[in-house]
Design a protein around this motif. Structure first.
Motif, PDB file in Angstrom:
ATOM      1  N   CYS A  40     -19.109  -1.823 -23.162  1.00  0.00           N
ATOM      2  CA  CYS A  40     -17.739  -2.160 -22.781  1.00  0.00           C
ATOM      3  C   CYS A  40     -17.719  -3.529 -22.093  1.00  0.00           C
ATOM      4  CB  CYS A  40     -17.166  -1.106 -21.832  1.00  0.00           C
ATOM      5  SG  CYS A  40     -17.221   0.579 -22.481  1.00  0.00           S
ATOM      6  N   MET A  41     -16.588  -4.192 -22.212  1.00  0.00           N
ATOM      7  CA  MET A  41     -16.405  -5.496 -21.597  1.00  0.00           C
ATOM      8  C   MET A  41     -15.522  -5.352 -20.355  1.00  0.00           C
ATOM      9  SD  MET A  41     -15.789  -8.139 -24.727  1.00  0.00           S
ATOM     10  CE  MET A  41     -17.054  -8.459 -25.951  1.00  0.00           C
ATOM     11  N   TYR A  42     -15.676  -6.298 -19.457  1.00  0.00           N
ATOM     12  CA  TYR A  42     -14.845  -6.335 -18.264  1.00  0.00           C
ATOM     13  C   TYR A  42     -13.396  -6.614 -18.655  1.00  0.00           C
ATOM     14  CZ  TYR A  42     -19.036  -6.406 -15.307  1.00  0.00           C
ATOM     15  OH  TYR A  42     -20.201  -6.088 -14.685  1.00  0.00           O
ATOM     16  N   ASP A  43     -12.488  -5.986 -17.860  1.00  0.00           N
ATOM     17  CA  ASP A  43     -11.044  -6.187 -18.009  1.00  0.00           C
ATOM     18  C   ASP A  43     -10.524  -5.752 -19.369  1.00  0.00           C
ATOM     19  OD1 ASP A  43     -10.982  -7.266 -15.445  1.00  0.00           O
ATOM     20  OD2 ASP A  43     -11.384  -9.299 -16.194  1.00  0.00           O
ATOM     21  N   ARG A  44     -11.223  -4.819 -19.998  1.00  0.00           N
ATOM     22  CA  ARG A  44     -10.769  -4.243 -21.269  1.00  0.00           C
ATOM     23  C   ARG A  44     -10.651  -2.741 -21.081  1.00  0.00           C
ATOM     24  NH1 ARG A  44      -8.629  -7.735 -24.518  1.00  0.00           N
ATOM     25  NH2 ARG A  44      -9.164  -6.452 -26.326  1.00  0.00           N
ATOM     26  N   LEU A  45      -9.610  -2.118 -21.649  1.00  0.00           N
ATOM     27  CA  LEU A  45      -9.354  -0.693 -21.492  1.00  0.00           C
ATOM     28  C   LEU A  45     -10.020   0.078 -22.628  1.00  0.00           C
ATOM     29  CD1 LEU A  45      -7.924   1.661 -20.059  1.00  0.00           C
ATOM     30  CD2 LEU A  45      -5.924   1.212 -21.516  1.00  0.00           C
ATOM     31  N   TYR A  46     -10.755   1.135 -22.242  1.00  0.00           N
ATOM     32  CA  TYR A  46     -11.427   1.993 -23.201  1.00  0.00           C
ATOM     33  C   TYR A  46     -11.017   3.436 -22.924  1.00  0.00           C
ATOM     34  CZ  TYR A  46     -14.246  -2.163 -23.892  1.00  0.00           C
ATOM     35  OH  TYR A  46     -14.659  -3.435 -24.130  1.00  0.00           O
ATOM     36  N   GLN A  47     -10.716   4.180 -23.947  1.00  0.00           N
ATOM     37  CA  GLN A  47     -10.249   5.558 -23.809  1.00  0.00           C
ATOM     38  C   GLN A  47     -11.076   6.474 -24.682  1.00  0.00           C
ATOM     39  OE1 GLN A  47      -6.037   6.003 -24.402  1.00  0.00           O
ATOM     40  NE2 GLN A  47      -5.516   4.140 -23.285  1.00  0.00           N
ATOM     41  N   ASP A  48     -11.170   7.742 -24.227  1.00  0.00           N
ATOM     42  CA  ASP A  48     -11.843   8.774 -24.994  1.00  0.00           C
ATOM     43  C   ASP A  48     -11.250  10.110 -24.577  1.00  0.00           C
ATOM     44  OD1 ASP A  48     -15.330   9.616 -25.733  1.00  0.00           O
ATOM     45  OD2 ASP A  48     -13.442  10.046 -26.757  1.00  0.00           O
ATOM     46  N   SER A  49     -11.393  11.085 -25.429  1.00  0.00           N
ATOM     47  CA  SER A  49     -10.859  12.420 -25.178  1.00  0.00           C
ATOM     48  C   SER A  49     -12.025  13.364 -24.906  1.00  0.00           C
ATOM     49  CB  SER A  49     -10.028  12.901 -26.363  1.00  0.00           C
ATOM     50  OG  SER A  49      -9.533  14.195 -26.125  1.00  0.00           O
ATOM     51  N   VAL A  50     -11.945  14.120 -23.787  1.00  0.00           N
ATOM     52  CA  VAL A  50     -12.971  15.095 -23.412  1.00  0.00           C
ATOM     53  C   VAL A  50     -12.401  16.472 -23.690  1.00  0.00           C
ATOM     54  CG1 VAL A  50     -14.445  15.948 -21.565  1.00  0.00           C
ATOM     55  CG2 VAL A  50     -13.845  13.531 -21.657  1.00  0.00           C
ATOM     56  N   LEU A  51     -13.084  17.233 -24.531  1.00  0.00           N
ATOM     57  CA  LEU A  51     -12.610  18.548 -24.956  1.00  0.00           C
ATOM     58  C   LEU A  51     -13.292  19.619 -24.116  1.00  0.00           C
ATOM     59  CD1 LEU A  51     -10.660  19.673 -27.081  1.00  0.00           C
ATOM     60  CD2 LEU A  51     -12.654  20.059 -28.567  1.00  0.00           C
ATOM     61  N   VAL A  52     -12.508  20.535 -23.572  1.00  0.00           N
ATOM     62  CA  VAL A  52     -12.997  21.642 -22.733  1.00  0.00           C
ATOM     63  C   VAL A  52     -12.662  22.944 -23.445  1.00  0.00           C
ATOM     64  CG1 VAL A  52     -12.923  22.726 -20.461  1.00  0.00           C
ATOM     65  CG2 VAL A  52     -12.583  20.260 -20.672  1.00  0.00           C
ATOM     66  N   HIS A  53     -13.670  23.861 -23.564  1.00  0.00           N
ATOM     67  CA  HIS A  53     -13.506  25.149 -24.233  1.00  0.00           C
ATOM     68  C   HIS A  53     -13.631  26.263 -23.205  1.00  0.00           C
ATOM     69  CE1 HIS A  53     -13.601  23.760 -28.440  1.00  0.00           C
ATOM     70  NE2 HIS A  53     -14.352  22.762 -27.940  1.00  0.00           N
ATOM     71  N   THR A  54     -13.019  27.389 -23.518  1.00  0.00           N
ATOM     72  CA  THR A  54     -13.131  28.585 -22.674  1.00  0.00           C
ATOM     73  C   THR A  54     -13.299  29.813 -23.547  1.00  0.00           C
ATOM     74  OG1 THR A  54     -12.046  29.934 -20.989  1.00  0.00           O
ATOM     75  CG2 THR A  54     -10.603  28.863 -22.602  1.00  0.00           C
ATOM     76  N   ARG A  55     -14.110  30.749 -23.003  1.00  0.00           N
ATOM     77  CA  ARG A  55     -14.285  32.029 -23.689  1.00  0.00           C
ATOM     78  C   ARG A  55     -13.528  33.158 -22.965  1.00  0.00           C
ATOM     79  NH1 ARG A  55     -19.362  29.899 -22.882  1.00  0.00           N
ATOM     80  NH2 ARG A  55     -20.343  28.956 -24.703  1.00  0.00           N
ATOM     81  N   SER A  56     -12.963  32.764 -21.865  1.00  0.00           N
ATOM     82  CA  SER A  56     -12.267  33.776 -21.055  1.00  0.00           C
ATOM     83  C   SER A  56     -11.031  34.282 -21.797  1.00  0.00           C
ATOM     84  CB  SER A  56     -11.862  33.168 -19.707  1.00  0.00           C
ATOM     85  OG  SER A  56     -11.131  34.103 -18.952  1.00  0.00           O
ATOM     86  N   LYS A  57     -10.704  35.513 -21.511  1.00  0.00           N
ATOM     87  CA  LYS A  57      -9.527  36.130 -22.125  1.00  0.00           C
ATOM     88  C   LYS A  57      -8.279  35.974 -21.266  1.00  0.00           C
ATOM     89  CE  LYS A  57     -12.238  39.486 -24.721  1.00  0.00           C
ATOM     90  NZ  LYS A  57     -12.465  40.901 -25.035  1.00  0.00           N
ATOM     91  N   ALA A  58      -8.405  35.122 -20.209  1.00  0.00           N
ATOM     92  CA  ALA A  58      -7.246  34.847 -19.355  1.00  0.00           C
ATOM     93  C   ALA A  58      -7.127  33.357 -19.138  1.00  0.00           C
ATOM     94  CB  ALA A  58      -7.399  35.563 -17.999  1.00  0.00           C
ATOM     95  N   ALA A  59      -5.932  32.895 -18.822  1.00  0.00           N
ATOM     96  CA  ALA A  59      -5.708  31.465 -18.584  1.00  0.00           C
ATOM     97  C   ALA A  59      -6.350  31.051 -17.270  1.00  0.00           C
ATOM     98  CB  ALA A  59      -4.218  31.171 -18.572  1.00  0.00           C
ATOM     99  N   LEU A  60      -6.909  29.817 -17.246  1.00  0.00           N
ATOM    100  CA  LEU A  60      -7.614  29.305 -16.082  1.00  0.00           C
ATOM    101  C   LEU A  60      -7.040  27.954 -15.710  1.00  0.00           C
ATOM    102  CD1 LEU A  60     -11.302  30.170 -17.076  1.00  0.00           C
ATOM    103  CD2 LEU A  60      -9.802  31.467 -15.559  1.00  0.00           C
ATOM    104  N   ARG A  61      -7.069  27.642 -14.359  1.00  0.00           N
ATOM    105  CA  ARG A  61      -6.597  26.361 -13.856  1.00  0.00           C
ATOM    106  C   ARG A  61      -7.780  25.425 -13.699  1.00  0.00           C
ATOM    107  NH1 ARG A  61      -5.912  24.142  -8.776  1.00  0.00           N
ATOM    108  NH2 ARG A  61      -6.585  26.099  -7.804  1.00  0.00           N
ATOM    109  N   LEU A  62      -7.629  24.211 -14.220  1.00  0.00           N
ATOM    110  CA  LEU A  62      -8.694  23.213 -14.216  1.00  0.00           C
ATOM    111  C   LEU A  62      -8.247  22.016 -13.405  1.00  0.00           C
ATOM    112  CD1 LEU A  62      -9.714  23.222 -18.001  1.00  0.00           C
ATOM    113  CD2 LEU A  62     -10.657  24.639 -16.161  1.00  0.00           C
ATOM    114  N   LYS A  63      -9.178  21.444 -12.601  1.00  0.00           N
ATOM    115  CA  LYS A  63      -8.921  20.242 -11.828  1.00  0.00           C
ATOM    116  C   LYS A  63     -10.015  19.231 -12.140  1.00  0.00           C
ATOM    117  CE  LYS A  63      -8.183  18.478  -7.157  1.00  0.00           C
ATOM    118  NZ  LYS A  63      -8.179  18.802  -5.704  1.00  0.00           N
ATOM    119  N   PHE A  64      -9.632  18.031 -12.572  1.00  0.00           N
ATOM    120  CA  PHE A  64     -10.569  16.996 -13.004  1.00  0.00           C
ATOM    121  C   PHE A  64     -10.704  15.981 -11.886  1.00  0.00           C
ATOM    122  CE2 PHE A  64     -10.618  18.561 -17.263  1.00  0.00           C
ATOM    123  CZ  PHE A  64      -9.355  19.103 -17.460  1.00  0.00           C
TER     124      PHE A  64
END
Length: 1508
Positions: free
Chosen positions: A760-784
């Motif tokens: 990456c270069m300085y002063d340039r914006l780079y983006q990526d998507s991080v995928l999170v999976h769950t095996r739980s059978k209930a909804a969960l709250r996530l904090k990044f």
């Protein structure tokens, strides 16, 4: 019972012992499971050990870095303490405070580093302990692993033994089948041989009968031919008469039109004169107007030529159209004529069968009575074409009884009456014809093949249209391949192909047939279409009736007018082709307890089906393998006697892992099913990875089967399994595929724990998507969460989110690195490697352990650096360009695109016009080219932009100059010039400065200075030293508005020092060899030094030229580029005073660029060590010398050779000029030197080729042959001699020239031409004034009077040769004479010596008085006397002495009249007789006539005294 020669029964005891051996060698199922578990444990330990070793290495590296940082901080503390002490001594409170703060910061850093050191040390100790435990566990499992390996080796050995036994059984069965087959074949071949003998006898009898019938009609044919010859002779006479009449008429026409032709010539001459006058007037008018007359006239002439070409093209186009129309009409007429003939064919009844005609024609060919037919005789002799069509028809049908003769209805018999209804030739009976094989005997095939080859050679011919010969395939097939796929025996298949005429014009197509092994299955239906125009097509029907289940390949052959061609044919049986759509099924990660499935597809793309079964690769299987023995049909032809298929069932090799796959026994018997039973061991993988319900069944042709694979994880970890697909068809190989999956027990996880953003270069914006999976059978709250050090550079959006049950959630990662990143990131950023490793955390509600992932990136700058930052081009003329190099350095770790934008018109940047891509940390060299358009001072900036729109500037300045002179060409590219050859180029120096008014045109000046004055301008070219360039003139003056012609010559030569070195090395080798042989090493060294000195001072020596030729032959080529400056000054060179130079300005300088490629000569001299100088040496005038020079073409192409013209009046002549010299060959040139005068001659012979010129220097010296003779007056008088005795005299010839002279002496009396003169009138009958004979009296005996020795020889230069002349008369005479001629080189007459002599019978003689006889003797015979009676017969010899007394004056007394008589004595070798010694007395009467006549008697007294 036996089947195929293999025993099928065994005794019970033997079977039991075999089973016992198997049970011993094969390990039990629990042992195999245990071994498998141990192998997994071993591999797991290996993997852990490798990971720990890598971790330990990394930890040790961190520990070393920590130690280095501690040492660095300690050193900094010491230096800071020293500075604090110095500050305190100097009472510098501010500095002391700052240094104390630095010291405190260093102490904190030191404490942190020591804490880090202790942690790393503890971690390293823990890792080493773990490694020790792993090593102990590996040692415990070492024995188990070795035992497992031994068991595996034992199992493989047992398998090899079983395979060897099975192979031995199969070989025995194969040998027995082969013996039975050979026995059957030998029996059948004997029967066929007997039939062949009988058929041959019958054919011989038939041929004899047909021969007798043909002889009867041959006489009639010959008689008809004689009549035709008579008619042709009469026609030729009439034709000759018509030609004679035409010649006479033509002669009269020429005479009549000659006067008309003269008139037309005079008219053309007058028209040409008028056009010349008109052109001259136009030229004068254009010149008067100040225009370019040559250019105007040239343009006018080109326009006239173009109009003439257009008219010619239109006329040719009209003629071509007429020819095309005539050709189309002709083809239409021929087509209508052919259709009419086909619509009403003449019936041909009673034609002989095909076989009868065939054998009749073959008999005529074999006995030599059938002449070779030419292309033009086909219409007159239709028998050959008839036979060819018959053969073609027979090859198509294959049955002689079904041949159709429709194509031969238009033919006529050569022998009249042969095809009449009442003519019935002999036919072979049907029962005998049926006994012949389908394709005839071997003799029939050989005769037929030879005949076909002869006929095809006459039928095919080349096709030439518009000067282009057609080459290639005459007909194109569509489709190109006749392919019958997946056929069934007994069915009939048909395919239709189209043949398209690909030649230039009309062509014919005739079917030849198929190959021999396809005739029983392939039938061709083809109706010959006759003449086919280019692009037309015809159809062919191919019928295939298979009778055997076997792949067939071959060709369908056709014959065209331009040659034969074939269409490939292929017949393929049904096959089973199976494949899987994938070899690896990866289920990915699943939570324990979940179930998922994947589909694997088995596809059959063949035309044959089979039975399949999916099983595990590690488990046994049970499958019935039943196969019945194929029945071989006994109905086969003689050609199919080798077509048998092997009935061998071989088990397919199976690849199995571990301790699986026990061998099975296979028994071969007709109708017996062989069953192999194996146990299926249980496996833990069956519970986790299994197959669906459909695992076996039938798969049909061209179909597919889908089988589900189910994954149900039970325990966490990675699960692998191997499956295979077995088939009942033994020709289908076993297919394998792998299945793997990962079982996990964490409800929330990140599938990609490492997010790599690359570089990456300085002063340039780079983006990526991080995928999170769950095996739980209930909804969960996530904090990044982002670590606090990188919160200004990294952002996770959204910061909080909810992930639904058994689903995935995507969070957006944004990375915008700033230049403060190295200071802000701290330990997460490595400044040396520029690597960023930042941990990111995902906090999950109701979960203590957070989920983390790491951000990886390499951060780099985007700077580009131009070096130098400013460029000064200096002074530059408008006729040239200045180039300078600029370096562009990329500080980034990424490649960047760049480009120079907004460039002025007078600036160019190369390469790629200043655009391109620069690699990481790369330096590019760019050429900045500045070419001013006018004289002024330039100052500008060049802008380089990167692909991210960053700008980098380069400042430039220069001064533009307009010189007073200009060159017509500033760059000269010479052609590739051979060594010692010369290439010349021509250019002009132009002075266009005629006015100082800058408003009219741009005036010459330097920058913004004053203009250059108008007037004569001088120039001078400054050649570089030792350059092979010559410029003429190099110095001169050009007046305003004028130009000066300059010639530039390029003559490449080899450096003299290099030639001397090569010559010295060659001579040194020779001298060393001689010194070793003769005088030793010391003498050799001395001689080598002398040779070196000679070479340094004599470059024209033979050694120097030989070395020069050697180097020229091995010359690899050279390319030089020279820049020649031309300085300019105001004024004329004639006006300068003495040697005072003109004031040349360094800025007003023109530059001429010369490209000089030098190559090796294409032709070299190979004789005389490659020396190009041929010295004939000294050659006598009037003679010639011959020298031979060998030249060789060392280039890669043939060369046309031309020679320069030698002086026609010169002494040198080339006797054998050549016109072509092929590549690599050597030719010998013969040169002659014939000097006409004494002179030193030298000429140059140029051997001219398109690749260069080779100059041969011819030298020679003409030397005149100069000889001096010691005889004065060229008269040699031998004096008196007694008859029959001889006397000798000597003289000398001196060679005064520098050449050896070949001489020869000739006497006129021995000349062959003297016999012609003797046939004329005798000399004694002519008057003395007319006598020219130099040969006087000769001997009566026929021997020569005079003789000379030596007669011929060679005189060396400066030497003298003695000659002896012998005078030997055989009778008395006073007129012996002869002429001696001295000839040089048998051509040139040098001297003529007159030989004289007289002979007397006695020693004493008297001479004087008046002559009483003639000097030439008559032809009368002089009587000879015997010596004893000679004195008695002697008479008195009268001597007439006439005294004339003349008295002119009476007063003075007159002198008395006196005459002299001489008495001589001849020296002789004879003994004088003993006579009395008394004086001799002789008397003579003296008569005096005056007024009275008185007579006196005169007494002569003489005494002869001999010496002692």
């Amino acid at each position: 019972a036996r089947s195929g020669g293999v025993p099928s029964t065994f005794s019970p005891q033997r079977k039991q012992s075999t089973d016992a051996d198997k049970s011993k060698k094969r390990p039990a199922v629990p042992d195999r499971l245990k071994a498998c578990h141990l192998r997994k444990t071993w591999s797991h330990l290996e993997k852990l050990r490798e990971e720990k070793e890598l971790f330990i290495q990394k930890t040790r590296g961190e520990l070393r870095a920590c130690h280095q940082r501690i040492d660095s901080i300690t050193k900094q503390q010491a230096s800071v303490a020293a500075e604090v002490a110095a500050g305190k001594e100097a009472n510098n409170t501010a500095a002391v405070g700052r240094l104390q703060a630095v010291s405190r910061r260093l102490c904190m850093e030191l404490d942190n580093e020591r804490d880090m050191q202790s942690k790393i040390t503890a971690l390293l100790q823990k890792s080493e302990n773990t490694m020790w435990h792993l090593a102990i566990q590996e040692g415990q499992l070492e024995d188990v692993r070795k035992s497992a390996q031994e068991e595996e080796v034992t199992s493989r050995k047992y398998l090899r033994e079983q395979v060897a036994k099975q192979l031995h059984k199969e070989e025995e069965a194969s040998e027995k089948i082969k013996r039975n087959r050979l026995l059957r074949v030998s029996r059948k071949s004997m029967c066929l041989q007997k039939d062949h003998v009988l058929r041959h006898q019958k054919l011989v009898e038939d041929a004899q009968k047909n021969h007798r019938i043909a002889v009867k009609f041959l006489k009639a044919s010959l008689r008809r031919i004689r009549e035709q010859e008579k008619e042709e002779e009469m026609k030729s006479r009439e034709h000759m008469k018509r030609r004679m009449d035409a010649v006479l008429a033509l002669k009269n026409s020429i005479t009549a039109n000659r006067e008309t032709l003269r008139k037309f010539q005079a008219w053309s001459q007058a028209k040409a004169d008028l056009a010349e006058q008109k052109a001259q007037a136009e030229k004068e008018m254009i010149l008067a107007q100040g225009g370019d007359a040559f250019k105007q006239l040239f343009h006018q002439r080109r326009c006239e030529e173009l109009e003439a070409q257009n008219r010619t093209f239109k006329e040719e186009q009209k003629l071509r159209k007429q020819e095309i129309i005539n050709q189309i009409l002709k083809e239409e007429a021929e087509e209508e004529k052919r259709k009419k003939k086909q619509s009403s064919p003449a019936p041909a009844m009673g034609q002989a069968p095909l076989r009868e005609k065939t054998w009749s024609y073959i008999t005529d060919i074999c006995e030599g009575r059938d002449a070779v037919l030419q292309d033009g005789d086909r219409a007159e002799h239709p028998k050959a074409s008839q036979f060819l069509e018959a053969i073609s028809s027979e090859s198509i049908q294959g049955d002689l009884r079904n041949v159709s003769w429709e194509d031969d209805t238009l033919a006529e018999p050569e022998i009249p009456g042969l095809w009449k209804e009442d003519y019935k030739p002999y036919q072979v009976p049907k029962e005998e014809a049926d006994r012949k094989p389908v394709d005839g005997t071997k003799m029939d095939k050989d005769i037929l093949a030879r005949t076909m080859e002869q006929l095809r050679s006459r039928v095919t011919h080349k096709q030439v249209v518009s000067g282009h010969e057609f080459k290639g395939r005459p007909f194109n097939s569509k489709p190109k391949l006749i392919h019958f796929k997946d056929f069934d025996i007994g069915k009939v298949y048909k395919k239709k192909i189209t043949l398209i005429n690909a030649t230039y014009t009309i062509n014919y197509c005739k079917l030849v047939g198929v190959e021999e092994h396809l005739r029983d299955f392939i039938h061709i239906d083809f109706d010959p279409p006759g003449p086919m125009s280019a692009g037309m097509s015809c159809e062919v029907l191919v019928t295939f009736k298979p009778m055997i289940n076997k792949d067939l390949e071959g060709n369908v052959s056709f014959l065209a007018q331009t040659g034969g061609f074939s269409v490939p044919l292929k017949c393929s049986t049904k096959k089973c082709t199976l494949s899987l759509d994938k070899e690896l099924i990866d289920f990915g990660s699943y939570v324990v307890g979940e179930t998922t499935s994947r589909i694997i597809t088995l596809t059959n793309i063949g035309g044959l089906g089979t039975r399949f079964k999916f099983v595990r690769a590690s488990e046994s299987y049970e499958m019935d393998l039943s196969q019945s023995v194929m029945k071989i049909s006994s109905l086969f032809t003689y050609e199919d006697k080798g077509s048998y298929e092997k009935i061998i069932i071989s088990p397919s090799e199976q690849q199995m892992e571990g301790n699986e796959s026990s061998p099975f026994d296979m028994q071969k018997s007709e109708g017996v099913t062989v069953t192999t039973v194996m146990t299926i061991p249980p496996s833990e993988e069956q519970m986790e990875i299994s197959l669906g319900e459909v695992t076996e069944g039938e798969i049909g042709p061209f179909s597919s089967i889908k089988v589900p694979v189910i994954f149900t994880p039970v325990t966490p970890g990675t699960i692998h399994s191997m499956f295979k697909v077995m088939f009942k068809n033994q020709q289908c190989p076993t297919l394998y595929f792998r299945v793997m999956g990962v079982a996990m027990d964490v409800p929330v996880w990140v599938p990609k724990p490492n997010v790599d953003l690359k570089i990456c270069m300085y002063d340039r914006l780079y983006q990526d998507s991080v995928l999170v999976h769950t095996r739980s059978k209930a909804a969960l709250r996530l904090k990044f969460e982002v670590c606090k050090e990188l919160r200004e550079h990294v952002e996770l959006l959204p910061e909080t989110g909810y992930i639904q049950a058994q689903s995935s959630y995507a969070v957006q990662l944004k990375f915008l690195p700033r230049h403060s990143l190295p200071e802000d990131a701290g330990k997460y950023f490595d400044k040396e490697s520029r690597v960023l490793e930042a941990p990111m955390t995902i906090q999950v509600a109701d979960q203590i352990k957070p989920v983390g992932f790491t951000l990886h990136a390499v951060v780099t700058t985007s700077d580009l650096q131009l070096s130098p930052s400013a460029v000064d081009f200096g002074y530059c003329t408008i006729y040239e360009a200045i180039r300078t190099q600029v370096s562009l350095y990329n500080h980034s770790l990424l490649p960047q695109g760049f480009g120079f934008v907004g460039l002025p018109k007078f600036v160019d940047i190369q390469p790629n016009d200043g655009f391109g891509t620069i690699l990481p940390l790369e330096t590019l060299q760019l050429d900045v080219i500045f070419q001013p358009t006018k004289a002024k001072e330039y100052s500008f900036e060049l802008i380089c932009k990167s692909e991210i729109n960053r700008s980098f500037k380069l400042a430039c300045r220069a001064v533009g100059i307009h010189p007073p002179l200009e060159l017509s060409h500033y760059q000269v590219k010479f052609a590739a010039t051979s060594l010692y050859d010369t290439s010349v180029a021509t250019l002009y120096i132009i002075n266009s400065h005629v006015s100082i008014n800058s408003l009219i045109h741009s005036v010459p000046r330097i920058g913004s200075e004053d203009a250059f004055p108008v007037g004569p301008t001088s120039f001078e070219f400054l050649l570089p030293p030792d350059a092979p360039i010559t410029i003429s003139p190099s110095v001169g003056t050009v007046s305003p508005g004028k130009r000066c012609l300059i010639q530039v010559a390029f003559r490449p030569v080899l450096p003299s020092e290099l030639i001397r070195q090569e010559a010295f090395q060659a001579l040194n080798k020779q001298v060393e060899v001689k010194s070793v042989r003769e005088c030793g090493r010391a003498l050799g060294l001395l001689a080598s030094v002398q040779c070196e000195c000679i070479l340094l001072h004599h470059s024209s020596s033979d050694e120097y030229q030989a070395a020069q030729a050697t180097l020229a032959r091995s010359f690899q080529g050279k390319f030089d580029k020279f820049v020649v400056p031309c300085v300019v000054a105001h004024g004329d060179t004639k006006d300068r005073k003495g040697t005072e130079p003109l004031s040349f300005s360094p800025h007003n300088t023109l530059y001429l660029e010369l490209w000089c490629p030098a190559v090796a000569p294409s032709i070299v001299v190979t004789s005389n060590k490659g020396i190009t100088t041929t010295n004939f040496g000294d050659i006598a005038v009037g003679h010639h010398g011959i020298r031979k020079v060998s030249i060789q073409n060392i280039s890669s192409e043939d060369l046309a050779v031309e020679f320069s013209v030698l002086n026609p009046n010169g002494p040198f002549i080339l006797l054998n000029p050549i016109s072509k010299l092929p590549a690599g060959e050597t030719q010998i040139l013969t040169l002659s030197f014939s000097p006409h005068e004494s002179v030193l001659a030298q000429e140059t012979l140029d051997i001219i080729t398109k690749r260069g010129t080779l100059s041969l220097t011819l030298t020679g010296t003409g030397v005149a042959s100069m000889i001096t003779c010691s005889i004065e007056g060229d008269v040699l008088d031998m004096g008196y001699v007694i008859a029959r005795e001889s006397v000798s005299s000597s003289f000398k010839l001196q060679n005064c020239s520098a050449l050896p002279i070949k001489f020869s002496l000739q006497l006129d009396s021995l000349s062959p031409s003297r016999s012609k003169g003797q046939q004329q009138l005798p000399q004694f009958l002519t008057s003395p004034a007319q006598r020219t004979e130099v040969v006087g009296t000769q001997n009566h005996s026929g021997q020569s009077v005079f003789s000379v020795i030596p007669v011929k020889g060679i005189m060396d230069p400066g030497k003298a040769q003695d000659f002896t002349v012998t005078f030997s008369p055989d009778h008395e005479s006073l007129y012996f004479s002869d002429r001696l001629q001295v000839m040089l080189f048998e051509k040139k007459l040098s001297h003529q010596i007159l030989l004289k002599g007289a002979a007397r019978e006695h020693m004493m003689f008297v001479e004087g008085g008046d002559p009483l006889d003639v000097p030439v003797e008559s032809l009368t015979v002089i009587p000879t006397y015997d010596p004893e009676h000679r004195e008695e017969a002697e008479e008195l010899k009268p001597i007439l002495v006439t005294l004339d007394y003349i008295q002119l004056d009476t007063d003075t007394p007159a002198p008395p009249a006196t005459r002299e008589l001489q008495v001589g004595c001849i020296r002789t070798t004879q003994l004088s007789p003993k006579k009395p010694d008394h004086p001799l007395m002789v008397s003579a009467l003296l008569h005096l006539k005056g007024d009275v006549k008185e007579t006196y008697k005169v007494l002569f007294v003489a005494q002869v005294v001999t010496g002692p």
